[in-house]
Write a protein that holds these residues in place. Sequence first.
Motif, PDB file in Angstrom:
ATOM      1  N   GLY A 156      -4.989 -15.860 -20.904  1.00 48.54           N
ATOM      2  CA  GLY A 156      -5.477 -16.502 -22.117  1.00 48.54           C
ATOM      3  C   GLY A 156      -5.685 -15.585 -23.297  1.00 48.54           C
ATOM      4  N   THR A 157      -5.347 -14.287 -23.156  1.00 54.82           N
ATOM      5  CA  THR A 157      -5.427 -13.380 -24.302  1.00 54.82           C
ATOM      6  C   THR A 157      -4.073 -12.706 -24.503  1.00 54.82           C
ATOM      7  N   LEU A 179       4.675 -22.279 -19.312  1.00 55.38           N
ATOM      8  CA  LEU A 179       5.353 -21.629 -20.423  1.00 55.38           C
ATOM      9  C   LEU A 179       5.929 -22.655 -21.390  1.00 55.38           C
ATOM     10  N   SER A 180       5.905 -22.325 -22.666  1.00 58.66           N
ATOM     11  CA  SER A 180       6.593 -23.117 -23.677  1.00 58.66           C
ATOM     12  C   SER A 180       7.772 -22.299 -24.188  1.00 58.66           C
ATOM     13  N   LEU A 234       0.141 -18.528 -27.483  1.00 60.42           N
ATOM     14  CA  LEU A 234      -0.769 -18.494 -28.626  1.00 60.42           C
ATOM     15  C   LEU A 234      -1.244 -19.886 -29.048  1.00 60.42           C
ATOM     16  N   MET A 235      -0.640 -20.926 -28.509  1.00 56.43           N
ATOM     17  CA  MET A 235      -1.051 -22.274 -28.910  1.00 56.43           C
ATOM     18  C   MET A 235      -2.347 -22.713 -28.245  1.00 56.43           C
ATOM     19  N   ARG A 236      -2.648 -22.180 -27.069  1.00 57.19           N
ATOM     20  CA  ARG A 236      -3.887 -22.565 -26.375  1.00 57.19           C
ATOM     21  C   ARG A 236      -4.405 -21.334 -25.662  1.00 57.19           C
ATOM     22  N   ALA A 237      -5.095 -20.471 -26.449  1.00 61.50           N
ATOM     23  CA  ALA A 237      -5.556 -19.177 -25.932  1.00 61.50           C
ATOM     24  C   ALA A 237      -7.078 -19.100 -25.984  1.00 61.50           C
ATOM     25  N   LYS A 240      -7.987 -24.354 -19.153  1.00 62.07           N
ATOM     26  CA  LYS A 240      -6.585 -24.188 -18.767  1.00 62.07           C
ATOM     27  C   LYS A 240      -5.800 -23.652 -19.954  1.00 62.07           C
ATOM     28  N   THR A 241      -5.603 -22.334 -19.990  1.00 67.60           N
ATOM     29  CA  THR A 241      -4.803 -21.749 -21.066  1.00 67.60           C
ATOM     30  C   THR A 241      -3.334 -22.050 -20.806  1.00 67.60           C
ATOM     31  N   ARG A 242      -2.611 -22.347 -21.863  1.00 69.12           N
ATOM     32  CA  ARG A 242      -1.170 -22.589 -21.704  1.00 69.12           C
ATOM     33  C   ARG A 242      -0.471 -22.495 -23.051  1.00 69.12           C
TER      34      ARG A 242
END
Length: 462
Positions: free
Chosen positions: A45-46, A26-27, A157-160, A152-154
Amino acid sequence: MNKASRLFCPALITPKNAVVKQSEQLSRSQKLLTELGLVKSGSNGTYQIMPVAQRSVDKLIDLVQRNMQQAGGQKITLPILTPTGLWKKTGRLEGDISEFYMVRDRSGKQFLMSPTHEEAVTAMLATTSPISYRQLPLRLYQIGPKFRDELKTRFGLMRAKEFLMKDMYSFDVSEETARETYSTVSAAYDRLFKQLEVPFVKVNAATGIMGGSVSHEYHYVSPVGEDTLLQCSSCGYAGNSEVLEGQTVSPASCPSCKSLDLREVRGVEVAHTFLLGDKYSKPLGATFLNTSGKPQPLVMGCYGIGITRIIAASLEVLSTEQELHWPRLLAPYDVCLIGPKQGSKEQPAAELIENELLLNVGELCGHQELLHDDRKELTIGKRLLEAKRLGHPLTIVVGAKAVQQDSPKLEVHLSKGEKLELDLSEALKLVSEHSQYKNSLLNGSFHRDEEESRSQSVGHQL
């Protein structure tokens, strides 16, 4: 009028002492957007964007379109599905395509769920009746979903795996005029990022899988950034460390002024520009008729902006751990108005002031920019806490102080935590000034110049 009681804003309620298992890293922005009910996870990732956050997305789309049209852009829409045969012709299908989604139709024909549209737009022009040099330059852009099978989604919305992007493709008669287009569109990007008032850095970048001869990236500096940037404190030069390490000059010194004062920071890439040449037009047969009437390959450029990534990354840079802070032009609402609690002794008199404010504030900032928190069954304190967490630029409270006899005052809370006690005319003046400042941003009157913005951005984060 926007009423808080009618908003679909499914806040995440976590029971006390509950153990929450996180499926991904999480960010700050992701945590706040999720907890406050602005964004929901659809699957790994969505993400589902709820009405309040959608307002911010729509405002950014409008701002991007304004700048693209000023740069001579014309909006189009291309199919999400691109035949893989086009990518085979340009050679990109033989590269690393592990992050791309492939689908087949019932006849067995294979398509890419497009992560980008260079092949598709170039093929479109190749199949168009002969294009004359008089029709160029041509600058076509679209805004729509893109897809990438992230390992690796993380950071939300920054890496989706699915995200919203603006992509522009330019077509020119020569390398010289293509560079002029590159300068024009780059200037529009610079203007956009200054309008957003989030400190940014523009860096020389590798062309990578896209190809071409010139490339620049726009980054927001943040600890959650995935790119390592090197910034020169002496001359302001900035570069992606991958580029600097690949050059003959040691990355310990600045390629521009040779200063040793290079500092390493982390960046979130939010936009990218490329000068492509004829990498796509030649293999796909996209030509124009020159002054002699002979076909000649189009010279291309491409320009991307991550719409949803800018939303998340700007909040990551500006917000605190507990409160969202929006770029002024992207805040879902300009003003939140909180009236008296139901059953309070000041309610009858305070509601007269509240109703006057609803009319006057709406006229000053636009009725669609005003959120009326009409949930009077809740205390003022509870509604104010929520308003602060949502990050409204201005929150006006009509409470007991508004009806005191000697010196009636409204409480006005600013998004950075400042609290003011103002009379009615002063509060309205503040709303008016806020709206005027927004208009000045839209019209290109900036608070500080670009170089100062960049130097402060890096200095602030270090």
